[in-house]
Write a protein that holds these residues in place. Sequence first.
Motif, mmCIF file in Angstrom:
data_model
loop_
_atom_site.group_PDB
_atom_site.id
_atom_site.type_symbol
_atom_site.label_atom_id
_atom_site.label_comp_id
_atom_site.label_asym_id
_atom_site.label_seq_id
_atom_site.Cartn_x
_atom_site.Cartn_y
_atom_site.Cartn_z
ATOM 1 N N ARG A 54 0.817 -1.208 0.000
ATOM 2 C CA ARG A 54 0.000 0.000 0.000
ATOM 3 C C ARG A 54 0.857 1.267 0.000
ATOM 4 N NH1 ARG A 54 -3.164 -2.694 4.391
ATOM 5 N NH2 ARG A 54 -4.884 -3.794 3.377
ATOM 6 N N CYS A 55 2.143 1.130 0.216
ATOM 7 C CA CYS A 55 3.027 2.291 0.289
ATOM 8 C C CYS A 55 3.756 2.501 -1.033
ATOM 9 C CB CYS A 55 4.056 2.109 1.411
ATOM 10 S SG CYS A 55 3.334 2.060 3.062
ATOM 11 N N LEU A 56 4.087 3.743 -1.298
ATOM 12 C CA LEU A 56 4.886 4.093 -2.469
ATOM 13 C C LEU A 56 6.343 3.795 -2.154
ATOM 14 C CD1 LEU A 56 4.846 5.480 -5.288
ATOM 15 C CD2 LEU A 56 5.256 7.643 -4.084
ATOM 16 N N ARG A 57 7.020 3.076 -3.058
ATOM 17 C CA ARG A 57 8.395 2.667 -2.791
ATOM 18 C C ARG A 57 9.403 3.389 -3.688
ATOM 19 N NH1 ARG A 57 8.101 -2.550 -0.552
ATOM 20 N NH2 ARG A 57 10.372 -2.492 -0.401
ATOM 21 N N THR A 58 8.908 4.181 -4.619
ATOM 22 C CA THR A 58 9.768 4.952 -5.515
ATOM 23 C C THR A 58 9.289 6.392 -5.518
ATOM 24 O OG1 THR A 58 10.097 3.014 -6.937
ATOM 25 C CG2 THR A 58 10.667 5.162 -7.858
ATOM 26 N N PRO A 59 10.163 7.359 -5.304
ATOM 27 C CA PRO A 59 9.721 8.760 -5.287
ATOM 28 C C PRO A 59 9.170 9.190 -6.641
ATOM 29 C CG PRO A 59 12.114 8.625 -5.302
ATOM 30 C CD PRO A 59 11.615 7.229 -5.095
ATOM 31 N N SER A 60 8.147 10.032 -6.608
ATOM 32 C CA SER A 60 7.511 10.495 -7.848
ATOM 33 C C SER A 60 8.325 11.585 -8.539
ATOM 34 C CB SER A 60 6.105 11.027 -7.545
ATOM 35 O OG SER A 60 6.153 12.041 -6.560
ATOM 36 N N GLY A 61 9.275 12.160 -7.832
ATOM 37 C CA GLY A 61 10.124 13.198 -8.414
ATOM 38 C C GLY A 61 11.501 13.150 -7.794
ATOM 39 N N ARG A 62 12.241 14.231 -7.930
ATOM 40 C CA ARG A 62 13.586 14.310 -7.364
ATOM 41 C C ARG A 62 13.513 14.304 -5.842
ATOM 42 N NH1 ARG A 62 18.687 16.312 -9.309
ATOM 43 N NH2 ARG A 62 17.650 16.498 -11.330
ATOM 44 N N VAL A 63 14.346 13.505 -5.226
ATOM 45 C CA VAL A 63 14.373 13.400 -3.773
ATOM 46 C C VAL A 63 15.286 14.465 -3.198
ATOM 47 C CG1 VAL A 63 14.943 11.902 -1.833
ATOM 48 C CG2 VAL A 63 13.939 10.930 -3.900
ATOM 49 N N ARG A 64 14.836 15.115 -2.142
ATOM 50 C CA ARG A 64 15.639 16.159 -1.514
ATOM 51 C C ARG A 64 15.857 15.818 -0.043
ATOM 52 N NH1 ARG A 64 16.106 20.977 -4.280
ATOM 53 N NH2 ARG A 64 14.910 21.122 -6.223
ATOM 54 N N ALA A 65 17.086 15.633 0.335
ATOM 55 C CA ALA A 65 17.414 15.416 1.742
ATOM 56 C C ALA A 65 17.438 16.754 2.460
ATOM 57 C CB ALA A 65 18.770 14.727 1.865
ATOM 58 N N PRO A 66 16.976 16.830 3.692
ATOM 59 C CA PRO A 66 16.937 18.114 4.404
ATOM 60 C C PRO A 66 18.333 18.601 4.781
ATOM 61 C CG PRO A 66 16.308 16.335 5.877
ATOM 62 C CD PRO A 66 16.417 15.729 4.499
ATOM 63 N N ARG A 67 18.503 19.912 4.775
ATOM 64 C CA ARG A 67 19.762 20.491 5.225
ATOM 65 C C ARG A 67 20.057 20.106 6.665
ATOM 66 N NH1 ARG A 67 21.618 24.301 1.682
ATOM 67 N NH2 ARG A 67 20.127 25.130 0.151
ATOM 68 N N LEU A 68 19.019 19.832 7.403
ATOM 69 C CA LEU A 68 19.175 19.448 8.805
ATOM 70 C C LEU A 68 20.130 18.267 8.964
ATOM 71 C CD1 LEU A 68 18.084 19.956 11.713
ATOM 72 C CD2 LEU A 68 16.270 18.291 11.185
ATOM 73 N N LEU A 69 20.171 17.401 7.963
ATOM 74 C CA LEU A 69 21.021 16.219 8.039
ATOM 75 C C LEU A 69 22.498 16.588 8.142
ATOM 76 C CD1 LEU A 69 20.989 13.113 7.983
ATOM 77 C CD2 LEU A 69 21.128 13.234 5.502
ATOM 78 N N ASP A 70 22.892 17.697 7.502
ATOM 79 C CA ASP A 70 24.292 18.108 7.522
ATOM 80 C C ASP A 70 24.717 18.676 8.867
ATOM 81 O OD1 ASP A 70 25.037 17.297 5.016
ATOM 82 O OD2 ASP A 70 24.603 19.206 4.045
ATOM 83 N N THR A 71 23.755 18.972 9.739
ATOM 84 C CA THR A 71 24.103 19.483 11.068
ATOM 85 C C THR A 71 24.448 18.355 12.028
ATOM 86 O OG1 THR A 71 21.823 19.430 11.948
ATOM 87 C CG2 THR A 71 22.479 21.385 10.683
ATOM 88 N N LEU A 72 24.226 17.116 11.615
ATOM 89 C CA LEU A 72 24.460 15.977 12.492
ATOM 90 C C LEU A 72 25.784 15.310 12.159
ATOM 91 C CD1 LEU A 72 20.911 14.325 12.375
ATOM 92 C CD2 LEU A 72 21.787 15.953 14.058
ATOM 93 N N THR A 73 26.511 14.927 13.168
ATOM 94 C CA THR A 73 27.729 14.144 12.985
ATOM 95 C C THR A 73 27.464 12.717 13.415
ATOM 96 O OG1 THR A 73 28.520 14.780 15.182
ATOM 97 C CG2 THR A 73 29.264 16.107 13.306
ATOM 98 N N ALA A 74 28.166 11.788 12.806
ATOM 99 C CA ALA A 74 27.945 10.372 13.093
ATOM 100 C C ALA A 74 28.248 10.081 14.545
ATOM 101 C CB ALA A 74 28.820 9.511 12.190
#
Length: 253
Positions: free
Chosen positions: A216-236
């Motif tokens: 029932r879920c979509l498994r492929t994005p309908s357009g270009r995927v954009r990761a949030p800038r917030l992700l770059d503020t995190l360190t592993a």
Amino acid sequence: MKRHGSPPGLYVEALIRADLDELWEHTQEPALHQRWDLRFTEIDYLPAVPGEPQGFRYATRVLPFLAVAGTGVSAGERRRPDGTRTSALRFASSHPLSLLAEGSGYWRYVPTGDGVRFLTGYDYRPRWGRFGVLADRAVMRPLMGWATAWSFDRLRLWLERGITPERGLVHGVGEVVGRALCVAAAWGLGGPVAALAVAVLALVVPPLPGTPAARRCLRTPSGRVRAPRLLDTLTAPEGGTARRTTTAKEQHA
């Protein structure tokens, strides 16, 4: 940036007809999150440090006596100018039995006139060298994609219809057992040809409305995927590196 030839990152999207605040709570509160997400057995926040991302510990029980654990950091944006919300995380596991060495991902909450588009994009780096890469492509990555989609639909049923995650699991197991019994009965009554025909039907016929289903879920994005800038503020977290694991298609937003 992913290297050429690497498998694509995982993407899952579900339309959930629920209040945005309620959806946020059920996905951000560890005690609620671990109830519907098949990928985790335990999720616990670590002591918070003012001004720093939230640390957490997670564990997945793979056998009754064995749990694979790891740690991560997460951050969320509950108020965005466009009315959406987002959260991002990085995680790592030093457990030798964890195929997932480290990874990162995000959740987006996009209000629409018909509910909330709840979507995730994430990726990870497998360990165990060449064997780990092959095991990931053949088994782990398809399993993780299915488990994420199945869990999203279980969450949807909880919020839309009041079917608790525990009941959803019972419904799912019950349907699998029931369909398997039908195949076994067809084999006993009509032989392998009849059993094959029933097995095909068992795979094609949609699950009951109250049973979680990854399809029932979509498994492929309908357009270009954009990761949030917030992700770059995190360190592993400890045990991982700062390497990005988002897909090559992703741009920051």
